[in-house]
Design an enzyme around this catalytic site. Structure first.
Site, mmCIF file in Angstrom:
data_model
loop_
_atom_site.group_PDB
_atom_site.id
_atom_site.type_symbol
_atom_site.label_atom_id
_atom_site.label_comp_id
_atom_site.label_asym_id
_atom_site.label_seq_id
_atom_site.Cartn_x
_atom_site.Cartn_y
_atom_site.Cartn_z
ATOM 1 N N ARG A 1 45.220 21.336 70.945
ATOM 2 C CA ARG A 1 45.087 22.765 71.225
ATOM 3 C C ARG A 1 45.838 23.170 72.497
ATOM 4 O O ARG A 1 46.404 24.264 72.570
ATOM 5 C CB ARG A 1 43.593 23.114 71.364
ATOM 6 C CG ARG A 1 43.340 24.599 71.479
ATOM 7 C CD ARG A 1 41.865 24.900 71.339
ATOM 8 N NE ARG A 1 41.606 26.319 71.333
ATOM 9 C CZ ARG A 1 40.724 26.915 72.146
ATOM 10 N NH1 ARG A 1 40.041 26.211 73.020
ATOM 11 N NH2 ARG A 1 40.544 28.209 72.076
ATOM 12 N N HIS B 1 48.329 26.340 72.877
ATOM 13 C CA HIS B 1 48.117 27.404 73.858
ATOM 14 C C HIS B 1 49.241 27.452 74.891
ATOM 15 O O HIS B 1 49.461 28.484 75.517
ATOM 16 C CB HIS B 1 46.748 27.252 74.527
ATOM 17 C CG HIS B 1 45.633 27.758 73.674
ATOM 18 N ND1 HIS B 1 44.473 28.292 74.174
ATOM 19 C CD2 HIS B 1 45.513 27.832 72.323
ATOM 20 C CE1 HIS B 1 43.689 28.677 73.172
ATOM 21 N NE2 HIS B 1 44.287 28.394 72.039
ATOM 22 N N ASP B 2 49.937 26.354 75.082
ATOM 23 C CA ASP B 2 51.124 26.369 75.927
ATOM 24 C C ASP B 2 52.251 27.125 75.218
ATOM 25 O O ASP B 2 52.815 28.074 75.755
ATOM 26 C CB ASP B 2 51.552 24.926 76.242
ATOM 27 C CG ASP B 2 52.763 24.879 77.149
ATOM 28 O OD1 ASP B 2 52.941 25.831 77.943
ATOM 29 O OD2 ASP B 2 53.538 23.903 77.075
ATOM 30 N N HIS C 1 42.578 22.786 62.798
ATOM 31 C CA HIS C 1 41.109 22.879 62.851
ATOM 32 C C HIS C 1 40.435 21.846 61.943
ATOM 33 O O HIS C 1 39.237 21.909 61.727
ATOM 34 C CB HIS C 1 40.654 24.302 62.505
ATOM 35 C CG HIS C 1 41.009 25.318 63.539
ATOM 36 N ND1 HIS C 1 40.867 26.664 63.376
ATOM 37 C CD2 HIS C 1 41.522 25.163 64.803
ATOM 38 C CE1 HIS C 1 41.261 27.305 64.464
ATOM 39 N NE2 HIS C 1 41.678 26.422 65.348
HETATM 40 C C1 HEM Z 1 45.453 30.887 63.610
HETATM 41 C C2 HEM Z 1 44.954 31.323 64.734
HETATM 42 C C3 HEM Z 1 43.990 30.529 65.566
HETATM 43 C C4 HEM Z 1 42.838 31.004 66.091
HETATM 44 C C5 HEM Z 1 42.289 32.425 65.970
HETATM 45 C C6 HEM Z 1 42.211 29.907 66.786
HETATM 46 C C7 HEM Z 1 41.029 30.005 67.498
HETATM 47 C C8 HEM Z 1 40.323 28.927 67.991
HETATM 48 C C9 HEM Z 1 39.026 29.010 68.602
HETATM 49 C C10 HEM Z 1 38.242 30.295 68.837
HETATM 50 C C11 HEM Z 1 38.636 27.754 68.913
HETATM 51 C C12 HEM Z 1 37.318 27.332 69.548
HETATM 52 C C13 HEM Z 1 37.346 27.621 71.024
HETATM 53 C C14 HEM Z 1 35.977 27.549 71.638
HETATM 54 O O1 HEM Z 1 35.012 28.003 70.998
HETATM 55 O O2 HEM Z 1 35.863 27.046 72.774
HETATM 56 C C15 HEM Z 1 39.696 26.872 68.517
HETATM 57 C C16 HEM Z 1 39.677 25.505 68.670
HETATM 58 C C17 HEM Z 1 40.726 24.688 68.333
HETATM 59 N N1 HEM Z 1 41.984 25.101 67.937
HETATM 60 FE FE1 HEM Z 1 42.448 26.915 67.246
HETATM 61 N N2 HEM Z 1 42.989 28.798 66.659
HETATM 62 C C18 HEM Z 1 44.095 29.126 65.937
HETATM 63 C C19 HEM Z 1 45.154 28.301 65.640
HETATM 64 C C20 HEM Z 1 45.281 27.006 66.100
HETATM 65 C C21 HEM Z 1 46.488 26.234 66.054
HETATM 66 C C22 HEM Z 1 47.825 26.736 65.543
HETATM 67 C C23 HEM Z 1 46.196 25.010 66.591
HETATM 68 C C24 HEM Z 1 47.098 23.829 66.821
HETATM 69 C C25 HEM Z 1 48.227 23.620 66.175
HETATM 70 C C26 HEM Z 1 44.800 25.029 66.931
HETATM 71 C C27 HEM Z 1 44.096 23.956 67.415
HETATM 72 C C28 HEM Z 1 42.749 23.980 67.746
HETATM 73 C C29 HEM Z 1 41.952 22.792 67.992
HETATM 74 C C30 HEM Z 1 42.420 21.369 67.804
HETATM 75 C C31 HEM Z 1 40.685 23.244 68.380
HETATM 76 C C32 HEM Z 1 39.485 22.381 68.796
HETATM 77 C C33 HEM Z 1 39.617 22.061 70.273
HETATM 78 C C34 HEM Z 1 38.498 21.207 70.854
HETATM 79 O O3 HEM Z 1 37.598 20.772 70.155
HETATM 80 O O4 HEM Z 1 38.573 20.993 72.089
HETATM 81 N N3 HEM Z 1 44.284 26.262 66.658
HETATM 82 N N4 HEM Z 1 40.711 27.620 67.970
#
Ligand code: HEM
Ligand SMILES: *[C@@H]1O[C@H](CO)[C@@H](O)[C@H](O)[C@H]1NC(C)=O
Ligand SMILES: *[C@@H]1O[C@H](CO)[C@@H](O)[C@H](O)[C@H]1NC(C)=O
Ligand SMILES: *[C@@H]1O[C@H](CO)[C@@H](O)[C@H](O)[C@H]1NC(C)=O
Ligand SMILES: *[C@@H]1O[C@H](CO)[C@@H](O)[C@H](O)[C@H]1NC(C)=O
Ligand SMILES: *[C@@H]1O[C@H](CO)[C@@H](O)[C@H](O)[C@H]1NC(C)=O
Length: 326
Positions: A63, A67-68, A197
């Protein structure tokens, strides 16, 4: 003008432009082969150790790279602490108390600097490599892809840009498409990159509205979360896994979407059961891990190519959290 002369003139001008403009330099897979051949093996081994200590960290590292890249390009701006001259990205709404993995990045940076005997590996490249290694370690060699390298690190960061450029979990389908398009990414990229995800967790505050208000959600799935992890009031930081296998890169995330078990509103927006092109990608990736693995790598490389600093732009930071002083 003679067409042959014209031809050579064009070649000459293109060559000149390439020499004079290092910003045109492209990322390459073998960037560190000569300057620090130990860099990639060291990063992989430290990512492996970190995942062994805490399996979630692979998701967190993946992630961080996302985000970078979505905020002024893949330039490690996300890693910069606040300074008197700028408010950094770490406390922007999508990041505050949410992004993690900084200690692992610091540890990797120190180890590669020591092994290379100088600061040659950029923090932005460390993020790209650690993201790929996390995916491979948690998914198997099927999920390996070649990372392109040679990024340099930014000397500023922007709180406002992080708020403006990272998609929030309440976005609907058209908002997600618009967000990804603004970064040169298409529908396929959106669906396959959301497959990230397949690992990791989200906080109650990120999916509360979904489990209380959405209709496109499995009743038992929602009721269970409301009863356990995410009540209407309190428990904001309680975590739920995105799918039932949060430490395995696999197709379970997409299978969940078919059963309305997407955790975030934005996840379920990709599958509505109306036969759209997005639905078709979700179905494909739910049953074909080879297609998912292959397309995921292609889209990660595309995301990793977002506005990198190359040539003489930016710098190789000595400390990933701070810009260098000269
Ligand atoms: C499509 C739009 C996306 C949205 C709206 C989104 C939103 C989110 C949100 C809200 C979380 C949880 C944050 C929290 O509750 O603390 C999350 C976690 C995560 N996101 Fe996304 N995300 C998106 C796309 C992506 C993409 C493109 C990647 C990587 C290529 C990604 C990788 C991750 C990962 C791996 C986590 C889990 C991180 C952890 O457990 O520390 N996400 N995302
Ligand atoms: C970030 O979270 C902290 C609590 O950890 C809070 O005090 C601060 O106001 C938050 N910043 C923003 C910009 O929301
Ligand atoms: C950093 O500064 C450059 C040049 O002024 C600008 O183009 C870029 O958008 C800035 N980056 C951030 C993260 O604000
Ligand atoms: C998505 O959200 C935007 C902004 O709230 C809204 O204008 C648009 O109508 C929504 N699209 C759909 C299909 O619901
Ligand atoms: C659900 O929707 C209602 C009405 O729009 C809103 O007041 C509420 O904050 C939303 N979220 C939850 C968790 O109930
Ligand atoms: C949720 O809790 C209520 C009351 O404690 C109980 O009746 C219900 O069966 C629970 N539902 C689920 C899905 O666990």
């Amino acid at each position: 003008m003679d067409s042959r002369i014209q031809f050579y003139l064009v070649i000459f001008m293109v060559t000149l432009a390439t020499i004079l403009s290092p910003t045109l330099a492209k990322l390459t897979p073998n960037y560190y082969d000569r300057v620090c051949p130990k860099a990639l093996p060291i990063i992989k081994s430290l990512v492996k150790q970190a995942i062994y200590r805490e399996p979630r960290i692979g998701a967190s590292l993946l992630r961080l790279h996302f985000h970078d890249c979505f905020v002024n390009g893949c330039d490690a701006s996300v890693l910069l602490d606040d300074t008197p001259t700028f408010l950094g990205e770490k406390t922007a709404f999508p990041n505050n108390n949410s992004i993690r993995g900084f200690e692992v990045v610091d540890q990797i940076k120190a180890a590669v600097t020591k092994a290379c005997k100088r600061d040659v590996v950029s923090c932005a490249d460390i993020l790209a490599i650690a993201a790929r290694d996390s995916v491979t370690i948690l998914g198997g060699n099927q999920y390996w892809y070649q990372v392109l390298l040679g990024r340099r690190d930014a000397r500023n960061a922007s709180w406002a840009a992080a708020n403006a450029n990272l998609p929030p979990p309440f976005f609907n389908f058209s908002q997600l498409i618009t967000s990804f398009q603004s970064h040169g990414l298409n529908l396929k990229d959106l669906v396959v990159l959301s497959g990230a995800h397949t690992i990791g967790f989200a906080k109650c505050s990120s999916f509360r509205d979904r489990i209380f208000n959405d209709t496109n959600i499995d009743n038992n799935f929602a009721a269970n979360l409301r009863n356990t992890t995410c009540p209407r009031i309190g428990g904001d930081t309680n975590l739920a896994p995105f799918d039932s296998t949060p430490t395995k890169v696999d197709t379970t995330y997409y299978k969940g979407l078919l059963y309305k078990k997407g955790l975030l509103h934005s996840d379920q927006e990709l599958y509505k059961g109306d036969g759209s092109q997005s639905d078709r990608y979700v179905k494909l990736y739910s049953k074909n891990s080879y297609a998912f693995a292959k397309d995921f790598g292609v889209s990660m490389i595309k995301m990793g190519n977002l506005k990198p600093l190359t040539g003489r732009k930016g710098e190789i930071r000595c400390n990933c959290r701070k810009v260098n002083n000269y």
